[in-house]
Enzyme design. Structure first.
Site, PDB file in Angstrom:
ATOM      1  CG  ASP A  80       6.983  -2.917  36.752  1.00  0.00           C
ATOM      2  OD1 ASP A  80       7.114  -1.909  36.029  1.00  0.00           O
ATOM      3  OD2 ASP A  80       7.929  -3.427  37.389  1.00  0.00           O
ATOM      4  CG  HIS A  81       8.992  -3.331  33.049  1.00  0.00           C
ATOM      5  ND1 HIS A  81       9.572  -2.583  32.047  1.00  0.00           N
ATOM      6  CD2 HIS A  81       9.431  -2.799  34.218  1.00  0.00           C
ATOM      7  CE1 HIS A  81      10.344  -1.650  32.595  1.00  0.00           C
ATOM      8  NE2 HIS A  81      10.262  -1.752  33.904  1.00  0.00           N
ATOM      9  CG  HIS A 208      10.394   2.021  35.000  1.00  0.00           C
ATOM     10  ND1 HIS A 208       9.742   0.826  35.187  1.00  0.00           N
ATOM     11  CD2 HIS A 208       9.498   2.859  34.441  1.00  0.00           C
ATOM     12  CE1 HIS A 208       8.499   0.929  34.731  1.00  0.00           C
ATOM     13  NE2 HIS A 208       8.323   2.167  34.274  1.00  0.00           N
ATOM     14  N   GLY A 209      13.601   1.799  37.868  1.00  0.00           N
ATOM     15  CA  GLY A 209      14.916   1.542  38.444  1.00  0.00           C
ATOM     16  C   GLY A 209      15.237   2.479  39.579  1.00  0.00           C
ATOM     17  CB  SER A 211      16.070  -0.210  43.922  1.00  0.00           C
ATOM     18  OG  SER A 211      14.750  -0.575  44.238  1.00  0.00           O
TER      19      SER A 211
END
Length: 289
Positions: A80-81, A208-209, A211
């Protein structure tokens, strides 16, 4: 079982669901994701950030892969990333079969050049590559970081980006941020941008993000055409809230007394996310292919 990211997202796209990519940085978080996936017959992606990999070490990845290979459920092991070629190379040498190279903060042409370089290196060895166009916000409380100001993905550029890089999937920016949003802040995702991108390309799309966003907006994004959703802060928050609660009993000191309730609390959130992504029970879809 370990399968390719290309197959994971192709089946998700065909079945109109999204696969959760859950960031794990401990054996307890990993167990929560894998055991819940097995209990619900749900495909999942084990995601690990370079900083998390630095903490858990390459040796831990051998344990992760052993769990995946022994499981009847389809999994992908994803970086991830990744921020550099060195991050990508370390992950691949450790056994990852999918990587993200994040050049989203670079100028557009430099982002393309970086992603294409990684694609050219990874495709010959069977490793899938995810790129990102636009920026994900940063709440200041996550390992993934992000940008101070969200730059939304330009739908026209998205098509050009995919064609020029050859990336297997594209992370799009429609208003999410990494971490848990401050109290009172209500994110509003720009679904019109997502619809425009979906209408222009057949490439698998990533959010992404994931949450702390409103459930209805995440469910709507899946319906429109997202195939992979990253979840990190929500499962870690659940784990450590329960951990702090358990540790109020100051006599406890044995891991097998402290962590089981924390793992169960994390499993509950993992299942909620899987339900939201419409992926519960979808493992059978991969055997029909």
């Amino acid at each position: 079982m370990l399968i390719s990211m290309s197959k994971m997202l192709k089946v998700a796209k065909k079945g109109h669901f999204a696969v959760g990519a859950f960031n794990v940085s401990s054996s307890m978080l990993m167990r929560a994701v894998i055991e819940e996936a097995e209990a619900t017959q749900t495909p999942a992606i084990i995601a690990i950030h370079p900083d998390e990999l630095q903490f858990i070490t390459n040796e831990f990845i051998a344990y992760v892969l052993e769990k995946i290979h022994r499981s009847p459920i389809p999994f992908v092991l994803h970086l991830d990333h990744g921020g550099s070629l060195a991050d990508v190379e370390r992950a691949v040498h450790a056994g990852f079969n999918s990587v993200m190279i994040d050049g989203s903060k670079l100028p557009y042409e430099k982002n393309i050049a970086l992603v294409k370089q990684v694609v050219d290196l990874m495709h010959p060895i069977g490793v899938a590559v995810e790129g990102e166009l636009g920026t994900i916000g940063d709440t200041g409380n996550s390992i993934e970081g992000g940008a101070t100001k969200v730059i939304y993905t330009n739908p026209e550029q998205a098509v050009n980006f995919i064609e020029k890089t050859g990336a297997d999937s594209l992370a799009v920016a429609i208003g999410t941020a990494h971490g848990i949003y401050p109290k009172g802040f209500k994110p509003e995702l720009q679904m019109n941008i997502l619809r425009d991108i979906v209408e222009r390309t057949d490439s698998p799309l990533v959010l992404h993000g994931g949450s702390a966003n409103p459930d209805n907006e995440i469910a709507q994004a899946v319906t429109i055409g997202i195939q992979k959703i990253n979840i990190s802060s929500d499962i870690k928050h659940a784990f450590y809230v329960k951990c702090r609660e358990v540790l109020k009993n100051q006599e406890l000191r044995e891991p097998n007394q402290i962590y089981p309730e924390c793992i169960e609390a994390t499993k509950h959130v993992v299942r909620q996310k899987m339900q939201l992504f419409n992926s519960i029970g979808k493992s059978s879809n991969y055997f029909a292919e």
